[in-house]
Design a protein around this motif. Sequence first.
Motif, PDB file in Angstrom:
ATOM      1  N   ALA A  11     -11.757 -10.457  -8.544  1.00  0.00           N
ATOM      2  CA  ALA A  11     -10.356 -10.343  -8.981  1.00  0.00           C
ATOM      3  C   ALA A  11      -9.519  -9.849  -7.803  1.00  0.00           C
ATOM      4  N   PRO A  12      -9.200 -10.716  -6.851  1.00  0.00           N
ATOM      5  CA  PRO A  12      -8.488 -10.262  -5.653  1.00  0.00           C
ATOM      6  C   PRO A  12      -7.120  -9.657  -5.944  1.00  0.00           C
ATOM      7  N   LEU A  13      -6.471 -10.098  -7.006  1.00  0.00           N
ATOM      8  CA  LEU A  13      -5.154  -9.554  -7.331  1.00  0.00           C
ATOM      9  C   LEU A  13      -5.219  -8.102  -7.779  1.00  0.00           C
ATOM     10  N   GLU A  14      -6.412  -7.574  -8.002  1.00  0.00           N
ATOM     11  CA  GLU A  14      -6.544  -6.164  -8.351  1.00  0.00           C
ATOM     12  C   GLU A  14      -6.785  -5.286  -7.117  1.00  0.00           C
ATOM     13  N   LEU A  15      -6.958  -5.892  -5.962  1.00  0.00           N
ATOM     14  CA  LEU A  15      -7.144  -5.108  -4.749  1.00  0.00           C
ATOM     15  C   LEU A  15      -5.827  -4.456  -4.330  1.00  0.00           C
ATOM     16  N   PRO A  16      -5.837  -3.191  -3.924  1.00  0.00           N
ATOM     17  CA  PRO A  16      -4.600  -2.565  -3.448  1.00  0.00           C
ATOM     18  C   PRO A  16      -3.930  -3.342  -2.328  1.00  0.00           C
ATOM     19  N   ALA A  17      -4.706  -3.926  -1.429  1.00  0.00           N
ATOM     20  CA  ALA A  17      -4.108  -4.681  -0.325  1.00  0.00           C
ATOM     21  C   ALA A  17      -3.331  -5.884  -0.841  1.00  0.00           C
ATOM     22  N   VAL A  18      -3.897  -6.595  -1.773  1.00  0.00           N
ATOM     23  CA  VAL A  18      -3.237  -7.789  -2.302  1.00  0.00           C
ATOM     24  C   VAL A  18      -2.073  -7.412  -3.219  1.00  0.00           C
ATOM     25  N   ARG A  19      -2.136  -6.236  -3.822  1.00  0.00           N
ATOM     26  CA  ARG A  19      -1.027  -5.793  -4.666  1.00  0.00           C
ATOM     27  C   ARG A  19       0.150  -5.274  -3.844  1.00  0.00           C
ATOM     28  N   ASP A  45      -4.763  -0.605  10.669  1.00  0.00           N
ATOM     29  CA  ASP A  45      -5.968  -1.447  10.695  1.00  0.00           C
ATOM     30  C   ASP A  45      -7.261  -0.638  10.591  1.00  0.00           C
ATOM     31  N   VAL A  46      -7.322   0.278   9.621  1.00  0.00           N
ATOM     32  CA  VAL A  46      -8.530   1.095   9.483  1.00  0.00           C
ATOM     33  C   VAL A  46      -9.470   0.578   8.391  1.00  0.00           C
ATOM     34  N   ARG A  47      -9.035  -0.386   7.605  1.00  0.00           N
ATOM     35  CA  ARG A  47      -9.891  -0.979   6.568  1.00  0.00           C
ATOM     36  C   ARG A  47      -9.649  -2.485   6.507  1.00  0.00           C
ATOM     37  N   ASP A  48     -10.675  -3.217   6.069  1.00  0.00           N
ATOM     38  CA  ASP A  48     -10.478  -4.615   5.701  1.00  0.00           C
ATOM     39  C   ASP A  48      -9.814  -4.659   4.326  1.00  0.00           C
ATOM     40  N   PRO A  49      -9.099  -5.749   4.017  1.00  0.00           N
ATOM     41  CA  PRO A  49      -8.297  -5.753   2.787  1.00  0.00           C
ATOM     42  C   PRO A  49      -9.103  -5.708   1.494  1.00  0.00           C
ATOM     43  N   TRP A  50     -10.400  -5.945   1.556  1.00  0.00           N
ATOM     44  CA  TRP A  50     -11.222  -5.859   0.346  1.00  0.00           C
ATOM     45  C   TRP A  50     -11.907  -4.492   0.222  1.00  0.00           C
ATOM     46  N   GLN A  51     -11.628  -3.584   1.146  1.00  0.00           N
ATOM     47  CA  GLN A  51     -12.269  -2.273   1.130  1.00  0.00           C
ATOM     48  C   GLN A  51     -11.337  -1.212   0.538  1.00  0.00           C
ATOM     49  N   PRO A  52     -11.879  -0.247  -0.195  1.00  0.00           N
ATOM     50  CA  PRO A  52     -11.040   0.830  -0.752  1.00  0.00           C
ATOM     51  C   PRO A  52     -10.639   1.836   0.318  1.00  0.00           C
ATOM     52  N   TYR A  53      -9.529   2.504   0.073  1.00  0.00           N
ATOM     53  CA  TYR A  53      -9.064   3.571   0.972  1.00  0.00           C
ATOM     54  C   TYR A  53      -8.175   4.479   0.144  1.00  0.00           C
ATOM     55  N   SER A  54      -8.570   5.726  -0.002  1.00  0.00           N
ATOM     56  CA  SER A  54      -7.878   6.644  -0.901  1.00  0.00           C
ATOM     57  C   SER A  54      -6.885   7.516  -0.153  1.00  0.00           C
ATOM     58  N   ALA A  55      -5.993   8.146  -0.903  1.00  0.00           N
ATOM     59  CA  ALA A  55      -5.046   9.094  -0.309  1.00  0.00           C
ATOM     60  C   ALA A  55      -5.783  10.273   0.309  1.00  0.00           C
TER      61      ALA A  55
END
Length: 318
Positions: A242-250, A68-78
């Motif tokens: 385009a929510p389907l392009e979010l990593p969380a939604v994918r 739980d370190v990001r909201d699902p619309w926020q980016p988070y990289s490796a």
Amino acid sequence: MPLDARPLAIAIMGPTASGKTAFALDVAERVGGEIVSVDSALVYRGLDIGAAKPTIDEQARAPHHLLDVRDPWQPYSAAEFAEDARRALDGIVARGRMPILAGGTGLYFQAVLDGLAAMPAADAVLRADIAVQAQARGWRALHAELAQVDPAAAARIHATDPQRIQRALEVYRLTGKPISAWQQEARGARLPFRVLKLVLAPADRAVLHERIARRFDAMLEQGFLDEVRHLRALPSMQMVAAPLELPAVRAVGYRQAWEYLDGQGSAADFRERAIAATRQLAKRQLTWLRGGLDARWFDPATDRARLDAALGLFLPAS
């Protein structure tokens, strides 16, 4: 010969639904450990049931980090994950506890254990343009394009893995150099820990497939679709073009649920597509794990005695 004075850590890896969470909790309670999640879905708030996030009761059994370190619309990289994970590992050691890395995201494990090669930063405009092309032509067509400019990357990246296809094309278009070439260049510093790497994987693939199906049906009974409905209704999510392009939604299962709630297919079709996608994820995870040379493999159903012996040999005598 001088003793190896590096701090110890345990890495519990494996495909989805292989029993990593339960085993990590058992180990944490046995050795006085804290768990660092290595999972690209569990970093997102609200991805609970469908991502098999440890429950409140499970989290109470041992401290957990990087949930739980990001909201699902926020980016988070490796790279961000590696920085956060190393900070968490240092804190665990400072408290005199045993760090336990547990999860199934290979890129995250690579980032924290081995470091990542320097990469160009993401370009939001170019990334959006690639997403538009994918909507028009399909990700398989973009994977074929990637195979022409970077055959090595295309051989590693599955045609149904849009996030990695997008990133590989983005890097090539930004720099004119294939992402595989970037990845071969010098990486950051390796993790200065002595790590016992354990892979949990059923020897019989059919057993894993059955576990995946049973777990997904349990998720549906627990209210997975209601969870996705709640995510869709969040004001910040509704602002995403385009929510389907979010990593969380994918994330596996979530994409299929999102499409089903958009009116695509029947409930039975949704279930079959989600289970099939999860099996494909497990296959990719196993392929990545086989590329490692220093991890020990165990069948969680039959190898508990060997697992305990491996831990006993690694841990310092009490």
